[in-house]
Scaffold this motif. Structure first.
Motif, PDB file in Angstrom:
ATOM      1  N   SER A 352     110.571  60.781  49.181  1.00 18.20           N
ATOM      2  CA  SER A 352     109.865  62.384  47.858  1.00 18.20           C
ATOM      3  C   SER A 352     110.121  63.210  48.783  1.00 18.20           C
ATOM      4  O   SER A 352     109.971  63.529  50.206  1.00 18.20           O
ATOM      5  CB  SER A 352     108.231  61.580  48.038  1.00 18.20           C
ATOM      6  OG  SER A 352     107.817  62.825  47.005  1.00 18.20           O
ATOM      7  N   GLN A 354     108.292  65.921  47.247  1.00 15.87           N
ATOM      8  CA  GLN A 354     106.778  66.324  47.099  1.00 15.87           C
ATOM      9  C   GLN A 354     106.412  66.682  47.970  1.00 15.87           C
ATOM     10  O   GLN A 354     106.678  65.836  49.243  1.00 15.87           O
ATOM     11  CB  GLN A 354     106.098  65.189  46.030  1.00 15.87           C
ATOM     12  CG  GLN A 354     105.093  65.907  45.532  1.00 15.87           C
ATOM     13  CD  GLN A 354     105.314  67.407  44.514  1.00 15.87           C
ATOM     14  OE1 GLN A 354     105.437  67.965  44.899  1.00 15.87           O
ATOM     15  NE2 GLN A 354     105.319  66.849  43.343  1.00 15.87           N
ATOM     16  N   GLN A 356     103.466  67.787  50.380  1.00 12.31           N
ATOM     17  CA  GLN A 356     102.532  66.475  50.689  1.00 12.31           C
ATOM     18  C   GLN A 356     101.777  67.562  51.518  1.00 12.31           C
ATOM     19  O   GLN A 356     100.839  66.698  51.882  1.00 12.31           O
ATOM     20  CB  GLN A 356     103.145  64.872  51.211  1.00 12.31           C
ATOM     21  CG  GLN A 356     103.350  64.529  50.145  1.00 12.31           C
ATOM     22  CD  GLN A 356     104.043  63.034  50.986  1.00 12.31           C
ATOM     23  OE1 GLN A 356     102.874  63.056  51.802  1.00 12.31           O
ATOM     24  NE2 GLN A 356     105.489  62.414  50.140  1.00 12.31           N
ATOM     25  N   ARG A 357     101.724  68.223  52.653  1.00 15.05           N
ATOM     26  CA  ARG A 357     101.426  68.946  53.857  1.00 15.05           C
ATOM     27  C   ARG A 357     101.856  70.648  53.322  1.00 15.05           C
ATOM     28  O   ARG A 357     102.552  70.842  53.033  1.00 15.05           O
ATOM     29  CB  ARG A 357     101.457  68.804  54.803  1.00 15.05           C
ATOM     30  CG  ARG A 357     101.281  66.272  54.955  1.00 15.05           C
ATOM     31  CD  ARG A 357     102.089  66.228  56.513  1.00 15.05           C
ATOM     32  NE  ARG A 357     100.818  66.937  57.463  1.00 15.05           N
ATOM     33  CZ  ARG A 357      98.920  66.374  57.205  1.00 15.05           C
ATOM     34  NH1 ARG A 357      99.077  65.290  56.861  1.00 15.05           N
ATOM     35  NH2 ARG A 357      98.950  66.813  58.416  1.00 15.05           N
ATOM     36  N   GLY A 367      97.118  68.023  54.982  1.00 14.46           N
ATOM     37  CA  GLY A 367      97.529  67.497  54.127  1.00 14.46           C
ATOM     38  C   GLY A 367      96.787  68.420  53.299  1.00 14.46           C
ATOM     39  O   GLY A 367      96.094  68.957  52.669  1.00 14.46           O
ATOM     40  N   LYS A 371      96.360  69.956  44.119  1.00 13.58           N
ATOM     41  CA  LYS A 371      97.617  69.155  43.447  1.00 13.58           C
ATOM     42  C   LYS A 371      98.494  70.161  43.663  1.00 13.58           C
ATOM     43  O   LYS A 371      98.348  71.525  44.133  1.00 13.58           O
ATOM     44  CB  LYS A 371      97.701  69.011  41.800  1.00 13.58           C
ATOM     45  CG  LYS A 371      99.065  68.819  40.986  1.00 13.58           C
ATOM     46  CD  LYS A 371      98.634  68.735  39.811  1.00 13.58           C
ATOM     47  CE  LYS A 371     100.122  68.103  38.727  1.00 13.58           C
ATOM     48  NZ  LYS A 371      99.720  68.596  37.151  1.00 13.58           N
TER      49      LYS A 371
END
Length: 386
Positions: A352, A354, A356-357, A367, A371
């Motif tokens: 991914s 995206q 995330q952290r 983390g 959104k």
């Protein structure tokens, strides 16, 4: 449990599966070679033990030489490694699977230097690499040879003496949620280099080039030719800042890679980067990278036939968009939010892209609990990176 006076004596008698605990204090000229498997070596106490080279080296290579199986190193400081060939390393990693966690590599000729190895893997977590380099441009904050896999997360690279902050020839590279900043008065060359290509996932990093850099390029990929069967570069949700007064190059790459993707990156540099060429853009491939990385509206030069280009939504902004860019605080101001947008970054090879952290200074990450709504590496306005 056996109490020993030196690290070298522990390395000599340790057996695979052991845990070596090092008490706080300075270990001067106490160099060692580690060849065991399933070994954990960690500093204990409230202050990290400091391993000071003091002109000594293991096998003429560095403070430690690691040549074993699975070895984990935690909570230690490696400082002042120097050897006659100017390649002294805090750790010289030659074979195995090495994990470094919560360590610091300071004022060495190389923070970590690795030998090539088709099965070797290196993991760096929550560690600092500062003031490394001999000063000749040939030694680096970390220099990873042609190994199987490199993963670096939550770590802080800064103030290299010439050379690069992070250089890797690994087949697979995961550069996630780090801060690579040349900083005030810095003379580092590239902030991030993959000279032989390979697969590189670069996600959620703060990457800054100083006004006094020795090189106009920030990220370099494949410029020495592609040495792996698969050569793909993925840049997602990075904040990339060029403080060089005359401008520079966000990305240099050589034609021939299979894929280059850049999405949701925030780019900062002098002047209107969307309407004029950056200084030093001479090669057609570099001009193409500049076009896409700055969302330039004019027609781009034709892409290399072998490279699939997937480059969208890379937002050009300026220093005023951030809370305090001069202090490396790249939280986006409320008044700049109107020009920020994101697209779904997707997956690459089941990984991914995206966010995330987030990187948290110094040398950690956390983390996300909300959104992802912004381009760049920083999402939460409560996160300061000063």
């Amino acid at each position: 449990m056996q109490a020993l006076r030196t690290i070298a004596s522990a390395a000599a008698i340790a057996k695979s599966g052991d845990t070596i605990e090092i008490d706080p204090g300075d270990y001067v000229g106490d160099v060692a070679v580690w060849t065991q498997d399933s070994l954990t070596i960690r500093g204990v106490g409230t202050t990290r033990p400091r391993l000071l080279a003091d002109g000594k080296s293991a096998q003429g290579k560095g403070i430690w030489v690691v040549r074993g199986g699975k070895i984990t190193v935690e909570n230690l400081v490696f400082k002042d490694a120097k050897v006659p060939d100017r390649n002294g390393a805090g750790i010289r990693f030659e074979k195995g699977q090495l994990t470094i966690r919560n360590c610091a590599f300071l004022n060495n000729e190389n923070g970590i230097l690795t030998a090539p190895g088709s099965t070797s893997e290196l993991v760096i977590e929550n560690s600092e690499f500062g003031y490394n380099g001999y000063g000749d441009g040939q030694s680096h904050g970390m220099y990873v040879g042609a190994i199987k896999k490199l993963q670096v997360s939550g770590s802080y690279f800064h103030n290299n003496k010439e050379g690069h902050l992070l250089k890797s020839r690994a087949s697979e590279n995961y550069i996630l949620y780090n801060r690579l900043t040349d900083e005030t008065g810095g003379t580092a060359s590239y902030e991030l280099e993959f000279p032989s290509g390979g697969t590189a996932y670069v996600v959620g990093n703060i990457i800054q080039q100083s006004a006094t850099t020795s090189n106009s390029t920030i990220i370099s990929y494949g410029m020495e030719g592609y040495g792996w069967p698969v050569n793909e570069l993925y840049l997602s949700h990075n904040t990339i800042v060029d403080d060089r007064p005359s401008g520079g190059i966000f990305l240099s790459f050589k034609p021939g890679a299979q894929k280059l993707l850049a999405r949701n990156n925030l780019l900062v540099g002098k002047g209107d980067l969307t309407s004029r060429p950056l200084a030093g853009l001479k090669q057609k491939a570099i001009a193409l990278a500049k076009h896409y990385l700055t969302d330039t509206p004019e027609p781009a030069p034709p892409p290399p036939q072998t490279t699939q280009m997937l480059l969208t939504n890379n937002i050009t902004t300026d220093w005023s968009s951030f809370a305090q860019a001069s202090r490396f605080d790249y939280r986006i101001k409320k008044e700049a939010l109107f020009k920020m947008k994101i697209v779904e970054p997707g997956f690459a090879n089941d990984f991914s892209l995206q966010l995330q952290r987030e990187y948290v200074h110094p040398a950690s990450s956390k983390g996300l609990t909300t959104k992802v709504t912004l381009p760049g590496a920083i999402q939460s306005p409560a996160v300061a990176v000063q």
